[in-house]
Design a protein around this motif. Structure first.
Motif, PDB file in Angstrom:
ATOM      1  N   VAL C 288      36.222  48.478 -67.677  1.00  0.00           N
ATOM      2  CA  VAL C 288      35.311  48.195 -66.556  1.00  0.00           C
ATOM      3  C   VAL C 288      35.759  46.920 -65.850  1.00  0.00           C
ATOM      4  CG1 VAL C 288      32.942  47.540 -65.961  1.00  0.00           C
ATOM      5  CG2 VAL C 288      33.366  49.408 -67.577  1.00  0.00           C
ATOM      6  N   ALA C 330      30.064  44.929 -65.149  1.00  0.00           N
ATOM      7  CA  ALA C 330      30.185  45.416 -63.775  1.00  0.00           C
ATOM      8  C   ALA C 330      29.336  44.562 -62.833  1.00  0.00           C
ATOM      9  CB  ALA C 330      29.779  46.891 -63.709  1.00  0.00           C
ATOM     10  N   ARG C 335      30.026  44.618 -59.056  1.00  0.00           N
ATOM     11  CA  ARG C 335      30.196  46.062 -58.890  1.00  0.00           C
ATOM     12  C   ARG C 335      29.161  46.800 -59.729  1.00  0.00           C
ATOM     13  NH1 ARG C 335      36.074  44.604 -59.957  1.00  0.00           N
ATOM     14  NH2 ARG C 335      35.670  45.246 -62.092  1.00  0.00           N
TER      15      ARG C 335
END
Lengths: 337, 337, 337, 337
Positions: C288, C330, C335
């Motif tokens: 990730v 994330a 994100r």
């Protein structure tokens, strides 16, 4: 150790092998299977007995059960080792960043680099004075002059100096200037060098060889530890595989795997691990997320003018952003630094 | 050197790069393609200029055209080099066999081995006195005592002594006893060591590193040649790949490939190349058929009692058969030895 | 394309090669260097002309300048492709997790797994009905019965079904049940299969072959795209290297590298990439952080009873923790998903 | 199978594992070592039980003792298998050469090639009609038309036709024309295809996958054998490694190693194994000297005009010399053909 006999090994050969195992000071336990007889050899034996037995013609293979390293093993010492040099602390819950140019090129360059990386939070300054270069025609480093410039940069910034040592003959010289001795990937199995740095009391940053297995990597550390130097940092810097789009292949699973096997701290070098500057930020984030104890990064004030490794060097601006992101990733995972 | 610009490189960036190439003393030739502009940089430049240019953001990649080695190159010296030590001659149409135990273990062992390999036609005696071992707990060699035993074996048999040197500090010592200095695979990129043996006038047997490319291998030779020592023998001893059924993967295509690229002689080591004694005879035949200039083989009077590499050592009887077969193969191909 | 002539190529041979390049519809540009003449061949040619030229004896090598893939290229389509199937969205800023057992084993098992992964936020359900197994003696999957169970699990949970297809003959059958067609690593270069799934309008998850280069990987995607199916997800699942401590080596630098080269989304499979359940959480975080567009994970209600891949399967409890941590990583990097 | 327990496994966990081993129908033998307890599991079990056990948290690793293949094993069938098709005989003391172009391109080309290789002593004619190409933009073969041309060439020369089959859907078609079905390296683990050719009674030439271990290679053969087709020829054609100077790395030690493990014949393909025509002759000699049962070679009347693999194709003149030399090497080693 499990000695697997060939399927056609006679009773006599099995008996002979049993006696042979016993003669090594091991207890032999014969197990007759449906297709094979195996002999379990019980005892702590890490000195090459394996090779001796497997050369007997009645033996198909010898399977070691114990890891070949001992002092480096997590079983021997369950708590994580922390290595310290000035303000740099790596391992045991401490995260440290070592950054700087591939090579020390000039006073201006190293000072600029040192100030830049210090400002962003690095605690160690890397910079090669003695450079192992693939070609004899490439820039080989400033040598002692480079060491002096590193020391000068430390005087100004307080950063711990991390620099490579290439031969036992340089140990005294490099120890005068360096805070951490770096063993490069090409020298991971240079045993006289490992023993020489093992005899010092300087922390050692040991880079994984291009084609070294994890056992070989930990045995190289064991050479240093075996001399009484307990301050070893392992550095995953990528391995050689069939992949040609990156300079090396950076296998981050090494990080959690090593944490299971050894108490020694593990840092990652995404600069050499990829060889491509644009991939370095993503791989720094990934390395931190994978749980490494520190990063080793090539940062150059002007990568396009670098005398070595310009390809993979990042600018101070990119380094600043990397540090910011890595802090966020570490904090998100409950491991702020 | 071809500099490939990124597809979105502006005219200005292309001009800037052209000037930059010229500033390196090269002639720049801009070629505008349908999707890319490339700049051909003309001139003989082997010193790392490539790295500098490829770190510029407008550059996609830099493709070198010239081989990075020079003195080792077949273009520089078209005729094959022959290396000689006592009766051992390798290269330039001469085929030489170097055989003996992995390690010198005792006077009896090395004498027995030397007599046995001599009788079968070997002209060189291998035997490790300083042994690089993966584990610090394995037998590390008899050191100077081992060198003396090798010299004693030479006195009796006339065989040239080939033995490994691990650190520049041992050069003087080893040169007193050895006829050929061996650089092991783990030290192929130990540059201080390469330079140190390059300063001697003893022939050097340079083993390929476990993960060395051919360019790296020839550049390692170049380090030795660059010091004025022209007597370098290249040794293919297997590379590390995903294959686990053999100790290493032995890529014999290296033999004819190296013969195209370099004038230096090439020998093959099927003992390390396979790690399994039963595969050694077939791979000796294959190596000879592939056109190598010599063989390096581990022969032990009693492999099952060997202190190192017993797995891959062959007996004198097997060695005798190998020599016989290799003679036949060489003769069949019009290259009798 | 750059054609590098041998150093001894005569003027006549160079002229002949120039004509030959032109006969391929390319513009030829002869550049005379200090040691070599090279011919720059200008034009868009990706169909194997390279091979033809390099077989001429006067040619040393041919260096391609353009990437061999076109439709998959980021240059052809700069904006990222998003692939969707039910609630699963991968790419173009969307992050999707596909989880479930290696094989569908029973109704109870797949229902339990589906509910568990759904609850933690997975949007896709993986599960093999047709299983490619290294040994003919291993469990080969429930086949159509398995597909029916997957569809039943979808009916209950709403998860998109992702399942492997092994042969063109099964396309119609598998399309009846699956939402995403998975091409396994062993079939990455099974071109009839790639063409067959390319003719459907189902999204395809294409796993990288064990030893596939990035160019080969993208060319495999190109086979699918070339049939008109634009919904291709690339999956990095580890490559085969000399490393033996993990099942495969997982090279996460593939993620940012592919993002530079292609608009197609990239997911990572840390289960196959490591083969060891205890390493999966760290590698999920790392993947990730490296910027992947999704994860493919083996989750089994009871890994110790799994009929395949138990070693690398994680429990629902571990999966829940992974999802939590990945969300944090994330989010930290801006994100969120 | 040896189950190695973790060092901290409790007595209870050890007992539980013992019961679990027994529940698989194996006899469990607990051996308490100095640092580890291991459980020897006795019985013939090749169906994936290993994976199940190693996923238990108290288990460190599971070491298989038996080879995973059975029908292919030399232990099951000690005498060498000979495979025959028309005048082509490979294995069991018979040496066979299969030669011809990479692809069938035209009637003239295949006829010319067939006559040329026949004249030099080849007994099999290779030629691709269905071509697996890395790029969808490369020439994909003449398909059925190509098969017809091969059959026509057989009618004239008597050579056995060896041609690749890419998908189960083509089995009937290809069987109408071919004498030996070739499975390419990319399809070595295409199990539906292996099963489909296993159901025919045509000899199968199975090429090793680019990254296949020997166990995987023999298990792929086992898929074919398991369907009742006993006519399998193994083909070593090179593996993917970090080496970039050759197209693949050709590990000839596979030849004697496979002869120890299996009764199936082994042929070598130096054309793909090197990818460079100038290296092919040396590697043919080496392969014969290593003891292979046959060769597979790309011969093209005019390599520089070949539509595929021109780089590695040799001319009929070079082929004639290779055959001559290989005869000499084989005769010298007492294995004339």
């Amino acid at each position: 150790m499990i000695v697997v006999m060939k399927s056609n090994a006679t009773q006599e050969k099995i008996k002979r092998m049993k006696r042979r195992v016993e003669s090594l000071g091991l207890k032999a336990h014969v197990i007759v299977g449906t297709e094979r007889t195996v002999i379990a050899a019980i005892g702590d034996k890490r000195d090459g007995a394996v090779e001796t037995l497997s050369s007997c013609e009645e033996v198909e293979k010898v399977v070691p059960i114990l890891a070949p390293y001992k002092v480096a093993s997590r079983e021997t010492k369950p708590e994580a080792t922390a290595v310290r040099a000035l303000d740099l602390a790596i391992g045991g819950g401490r995260f440290g960043v070592i950054a700087g140019p591939c090579s020390v090129e000039s006073e201006e360059q190293i000072m600029q680099a040192a100030r830049a990386v210090k400002e962003c939070g690095a605690k160690g300054l890397r910079g090669g004075a003695f450079k192992p270069r693939t070609s004899p025609y490439s820039f080989q480093g400033l040598k002692e002059e480079g060491l002096k410039l590193l020391a000068a940069a430390r005087a100004v910034t307080g950063l711990a100096v991390v620099t490579e040592i290439m031969t036992p003959q340089h140990v005294d010289l490099v120890c005068q200037y360096a805070d951490v001795l770096q063993i490069g990937a090409r020298n991971m199995q240079n045993y006289p060098l490992l023993q020489a740095v093992g005899e010092t009391r300087k922390p050692v940053l040991l880079k994984r060889g291009h084609a070294a297995t994890i056992d070989e990597f930990l045995l190289a550390a064991e050479y240093i530890l075996d001399q009484g130097n307990k301050q070893v940092i392992l550095c995953e810097r990528g391995i050689r595989t069939f992949e040609g789009h990156t300079r090396f292949t950076l296998p981050l699973a090494t990080v959690p795997y090593l944490h299971e096997r050894t108490h020694l701290p593990v840092v990652v070098d995404p600069s050499h691990g990829t060889g491509i500057a644009s991939l370095v930020p993503a791989m720094c984030n990934a390395a931190v997320a994978a749980g490494c104890d520190g990063l080793l990064l090539e940062v150059h004030p002007d990568p396009t003018s670098a005398l070595s490794d310009g390809d993979q060097s990042i600018t101070p601006a990119v380094f600043a952003k990397i540090m910011e992101d890595c802090h966020k990733v570490a904090a998100a995972l409950g491991r702020p630094f």
